[in-house]
Design a protein around this motif. Structure first.
Motif, PDB file in Angstrom:
ATOM      1  N   HIS B 402      30.715  17.000  35.723  1.00  0.00           N
ATOM      2  CA  HIS B 402      29.399  16.563  36.030  1.00  0.00           C
ATOM      3  C   HIS B 402      28.519  16.816  34.496  1.00  0.00           C
ATOM      4  O   HIS B 402      27.483  15.910  34.538  1.00  0.00           O
ATOM      5  CB  HIS B 402      28.864  17.830  36.990  1.00  0.00           C
ATOM      6  N   TRP B 405      29.679  13.963  32.012  1.00  0.00           N
ATOM      7  CA  TRP B 405      29.639  12.627  32.684  1.00  0.00           C
ATOM      8  C   TRP B 405      28.678  11.583  31.946  1.00  0.00           C
ATOM      9  O   TRP B 405      29.016  10.674  31.646  1.00  0.00           O
ATOM     10  CB  TRP B 405      29.239  12.565  34.100  1.00  0.00           C
ATOM     11  N   THR B 411      26.049   7.322  32.232  1.00  0.00           N
ATOM     12  CA  THR B 411      25.054   7.293  33.522  1.00  0.00           C
ATOM     13  C   THR B 411      25.185   8.926  33.908  1.00  0.00           C
ATOM     14  O   THR B 411      25.900   9.659  33.410  1.00  0.00           O
ATOM     15  CB  THR B 411      25.901   6.620  34.779  1.00  0.00           C
ATOM     16  N   LEU B 413      25.742  11.628  37.319  1.00  0.00           N
ATOM     17  CA  LEU B 413      26.160  11.728  38.687  1.00  0.00           C
ATOM     18  C   LEU B 413      24.858  12.226  39.689  1.00  0.00           C
ATOM     19  O   LEU B 413      24.186  13.009  39.314  1.00  0.00           O
ATOM     20  CB  LEU B 413      27.475  12.657  38.826  1.00  0.00           C
ATOM     21  N   SER B 414      25.024  11.907  40.946  1.00  0.00           N
ATOM     22  CA  SER B 414      23.839  12.394  41.763  1.00  0.00           C
ATOM     23  C   SER B 414      24.021  13.963  41.728  1.00  0.00           C
ATOM     24  O   SER B 414      25.069  14.582  42.196  1.00  0.00           O
ATOM     25  CB  SER B 414      23.851  11.644  42.991  1.00  0.00           C
ATOM     26  N   ASN B 481      30.438  10.090  45.027  1.00  0.00           N
ATOM     27  CA  ASN B 481      29.651  10.164  43.950  1.00  0.00           C
ATOM     28  C   ASN B 481      29.814   9.395  42.910  1.00  0.00           C
ATOM     29  O   ASN B 481      29.040   8.591  42.273  1.00  0.00           O
ATOM     30  CB  ASN B 481      29.332  11.580  43.634  1.00  0.00           C
ATOM     31  N   LYS B 484      29.374   5.509  43.897  1.00  0.00           N
ATOM     32  CA  LYS B 484      28.075   5.056  43.635  1.00  0.00           C
ATOM     33  C   LYS B 484      27.218   5.024  42.383  1.00  0.00           C
ATOM     34  O   LYS B 484      26.512   4.147  42.244  1.00  0.00           O
ATOM     35  CB  LYS B 484      27.270   6.082  44.656  1.00  0.00           C
ATOM     36  N   THR B 485      27.714   6.027  41.409  1.00  0.00           N
ATOM     37  CA  THR B 485      27.006   6.120  40.264  1.00  0.00           C
ATOM     38  C   THR B 485      27.238   5.053  39.381  1.00  0.00           C
ATOM     39  O   THR B 485      26.754   4.423  38.714  1.00  0.00           O
ATOM     40  CB  THR B 485      27.540   7.406  39.410  1.00  0.00           C
ATOM     41  N   LYS B 488      25.777   1.724  40.614  1.00  0.00           N
ATOM     42  CA  LYS B 488      24.345   1.698  40.349  1.00  0.00           C
ATOM     43  C   LYS B 488      24.136   1.361  38.772  1.00  0.00           C
ATOM     44  O   LYS B 488      23.236   0.789  38.341  1.00  0.00           O
ATOM     45  CB  LYS B 488      23.559   3.017  40.759  1.00  0.00           C
ATOM     46  N   ASN B 489      24.937   2.084  38.137  1.00  0.00           N
ATOM     47  CA  ASN B 489      25.108   1.766  36.532  1.00  0.00           C
ATOM     48  C   ASN B 489      23.525   2.197  35.929  1.00  0.00           C
ATOM     49  O   ASN B 489      22.968   1.437  35.152  1.00  0.00           O
ATOM     50  CB  ASN B 489      25.596   0.336  36.341  1.00  0.00           C
TER      51      ASN B 489
END
Ligand code: HEM
Ligand SMILES: [Cu+2]
Lengths: 113, 642
Positions: B402, B405, B411, B413-414, B481, B484-485, B488-489
């Motif tokens: 995390h 990342w 990008t 992570l959520s 996660n 998705k990340t 979305k980029n």
């Protein structure tokens, strides 16, 4: 980054470099001769069939001297900038000797201590 | 560099770029993807183990298959998941932390990663080629010589190939950190992750040779008719145990020290404070590394070394707890009075302290040799090492994923999903392993494929299996996660956490392939935090922009590794059906082609090495103009962002 050094050396720098290299070469030759001589002594001691208990420690001692010569003169450990190499070799030797002693004590001899 | 900025390259071109890359940032991604894959594989094996043990008298897995699954679980997790994932972070972060443009030997870096990938594939092909190894991740020789079929051979050859890669990477990081630091980055200004990487790499350099020797002896016994461990012929199986644990204990520190480093960075970043007791932390790291070599026999207390030997090793083991304790107190003091931000990495870091301490306490209990006669080979041991490895190393890997990342992918992570994942993982972890302490004390041995009803083990095992399922759910949330990340980029800019303290956070994201346009000048510990407080928040340059010398990409490391992979099969089947072979493989059908495969594989390797040696590759220069253009573009981008 392997930046190449393109600068020209001055006359005196060149001379100094030559001198250093000649000296280095001389030292290499001397230590090489010395090492051959040490090897010769070891062989001679064995060939003369002198008492084992006398020969073995001497040969081991000579071997140790050879190792030191090898490291310091042939492998340049005496030169500057080898502090880490020295530290690593010494620590490695310490561990290796400890392991070997341990193996002799608790595997080879094998009696629980 | 093959990738043209701003343009989308085709799949083939990207693949070729990764197969040949010598860029530490891309090699980090290869380590991350391959290590992540093996982590998933090891995780599935763990789920199978817990499914089998959930209820008594279960026959979900047969006894033989169970042994294969636990062996592959342990081996995969240690050698193919935990270590490569740590290498991923080391590659992604360490050169940036010390202000280097790459590692010292980019070619060897690539060789290291491909050796690991091929070794890992080799080991796992055993599932399809007659059965996996089944003598435990420790592969004690008395078991492994007797194990029928080729399973153990896959272990030996696979580890030999992967281990060579690890050793190469270890040497690379030692050299990089000693020789490639930017001006002003003295030893006592290096971030803690760099320090722990240095010590872990040194441990690799000293600890992997004993493993290599041990595995070579095993290979010769099983494949080429020697008798090192064959007692009937005068061999001694205890030698394997010593060699394995001389490697094995330092290995656990190879894993935990970088984890300590990651947590140190996270604690100081999200407490917005300098690390408390920096020099004590460095000292403790070095001390742990040194002591780590003198305690290996604590894994062999019950072998019968004798009371004096046991006492010496027990004392040495307990001594390690002192530097470890220093570290724990320093982390607590770092958080103390800080302005704490509860991000996902920070939550993992906070959870790590009590979890790891529990593992350390059971470690000290086991270090008391007489008491260890009770704990040894019981579930208590399983609980201990999972508390240190999962509560320490895996927490650090997840926290680091995390945390770093943005540096790796550009990008973020959520955070919401991340926190959910963290909570579920934390609960699942304690649910799985806490109860195993009691299982061990109640007498349940480790490495058994089932247990009888009515011994009082049922509830505890069920609880443990439920916890394992929770951890699997957490990992699945992490995967969601990540996907998705990536889809979305949404790109982030420099210093995405806002509180970066060390040099790697000063770089633009995505980091240019040459890392630093200007060689940075380091003025103190926590270089970026210092500039934020005293300067304008940018790292000063050590000199003007100059053309940068870069290495060329190369396909040779892949070929060298592939050659060893092929040779491995030749060695593996060489003894099949030969009259001189050990009983385990003597009855198998003979494979006359084995020798030729061995020779062909080695030929591929040595020819590749020859090509590398005889063909000069001087690299190339990035012209000054390109660097200046990049800098201007960056400035414009930053002005636009403001
Ligand atoms: C406070 C520090 C520690 C102490 C005193 C300690 C002590 C011990 C002892 C005495 C054993 C052997 C028990 C037995 O088999 O009877 C053991 C096993 C083990 N420890 Fe630790 N340990 C410590 C930290 C760690 C760390 C940090 C890790 C890993 C990151 C670790 C991983 C392991 C593993 C994997 C085993 C089991 C190996 C096996 O038999 O498969 N330990 N520990
Ligand atoms: Cu240990």
């Amino acid at each position: 980054m392997a930046e190449q050094n393109h600068e020209q050396l001055t006359e005196s720098q060149l001379k100094y470099l030559r001198m250093e290299r000649t000296k280095e070469m001389r030292i290499q030759m001397i230590s090489f001769g010395l090492m051959i001589f040490l090897t010769f002594i070891a062989f001679a001691l064995v060939a003369l069939e002198i008492d084992k208990n006398f020969v073995i420690p001497i040969v081991i001692g000579l071997a140790f001297l050879q190792v030191v010569l090898q490291f310091y003169y042939f492998m340049h450990m005496k030169d500057k900038g080898h502090e880490f190499a020295k530290l690593f070799i010494l620590v490695g030797m310490y561990f290796a000797i400890a392991f070997v002693v341990c193996f002799i004590m608790i595997v080879w001899i094998g009696n629980p201590i | 560099m093959a990738q043209v900025k701003g343009k989308k390259a085709g799949f083939g071109a990207v693949l070729w770029d990764y197969l040949t890359t010598v860029d530490h940032k891309k090699i980090a991604i290869i380590y991350l993807v391959a290590g992540g894959f093996f982590f998933a594989l090891g995780g599935i094996e763990a789920m199978l183990i817990r499914a089998q043990l959930a209820v008594p008298n279960n026959d979900f897995l047969s006894a033989g298959l169970f042994n294969e699954v636990i062996t592959m679980h342990g081996t995969t997790m240690i050698f193919l998941a935990a270590m490569p994932l740590l290498f991923a972070f080391m590659n992604a972060v360490v050169p940036l932390q010390i202000g280097a443009r790459d590692v010292a030997f980019p070619f060897l870096n690539s060789l290291g990663v491909w050796l690991f990938v091929f070794g890992g594939i080799f080991l796992n092909l055993s599932w399809f080629l007659g059965g996996a190894p089944d003598a435990g991740w420790t592969s004690y020789a008395s078991l492994s010589i007797a194990s029928p079929g080729h399973g153990i051979d896959f272990y030996a050859v696979g580890l030999q190939i992967a281990g060579a890669g690890t050793l190469i990477s270890g040497i690379n990081f030692v050299t990089t950190i000693i020789t490639m630091r930017a001006p002003g980055m003295t030893y006592m200004r290096m971030p803690l992750f760099t320090w722990t990487t240095l010590v872990a790499a040194i441990l690799i350099v000293f600890a992997f040779p004993p493993l290599t020797i041990g595995v070579f002896l095993l290979m010769f016994d099983r494949m080429f008719g020697s008798n090192f461990f064959i007692v009937e012929a005068g061999g001694n199986t205890i030698i394997w145990e010593h060699l394995f644990w001389i490697f094995g204990h330092p290995e656990v520190y190879v894993l935990i020290l970088p984890a300590f480093g990651i947590f140190s960075e996270i604690f100081s970043t999200f407490s917005r404070k300098r690390l408390f007791g920096y020099s004590a932390m460095v000292f403790a790291t070095v001390l742990i590394g040194f002591f780590g070599f003198m305690v290996w026999a604590h894994h062999m207390f019950t072998v019968g070394l004798g009371p004096t030997a046991n006492a010496i090793f027990a004392l040495a083991t307990m001594a390690i707890a002192v530097p470890t304790g220093i570290k724990i107190f320093n982390w607590i003091a770092t958080i103390w009075g800080g302005s704490i931000e509860f991000t996902t990495p920070m939550l993992y870091a906070l959870a790590f302290i009590p979890s790891f301490v529990m593992g350390g306490v059971t470690g000290i209990m086991q270090a008391a040799a007489p008491a260890d006669y009770q704990y040894h080979d019981s579930y208590f041991i399983v609980a201990h090492f999972h508390y240190v490895i999962v509560g320490g190393v895996v927490f650090a890997l997840l926290a680091g994923l995390h945390f770093y990342w943005p540096i790796i992918t550009g990008t973020m992570l959520s955070e919401k999903l991340g926190k959910i994942e963290m909570v579920i993982f934390f609960i699942g972890f304690h649910c799985t392993f806490l109860i195993q302490h009691w299982l061990g004390l109640w007498g349940m041995p480790r490495r058994v494929f089932t247990y009888l009803d009515g011994q009082g083990y049922n509830t505890a095992n069920m609880i443990s299996s439920i916890g394992a399922a929770l951890m699997a759910i957490a990992v699945i949330i992490l995967l969601i996660n990540i996907i998705k990340t990536l889809v979305k980029n949404e790109k982030v800019g420099t210093d995405p956490w806002g509180d970066g303290r060390t040099l790697e956070w000063s770089l633009p994201i995505p980091t240019p392939y040459y890392n630093f346009a200007n060689t940075p000048l380091i003025r103190g510990i926590d270089a970026l935090a210092l500039e934020k407080e005293e300067g304008d928040g940018t790292i000063p340059a050590a000199g003007p922009v100059e053309a940068i010398h870069m290495p060329n990409n190369s396909f040779i490391p892949f070929m060298i590794s592939f050659g060893l992979f092929v040779a491995g099969f030749g060695a593996l089947y060489f003894a099949s059906g030969k009259p001189w072979a050990i009983d385990a493989v003597a009855n198998l059908p003979e494979k006359p082609w084995a020798l030729y495969v061995l020779i062909a594989g080695l030929a591929i390797t040595f020819i590749s090495m020859g090509v590398r040696s005889w063909k000069d590759d001087l690299g190339y220069y990035i012209p000054k103009e390109e660097l200046e253009a990049d800098l201007r573009e960056l400035e414009a981008r930053e002005r636009g962002a403001k």
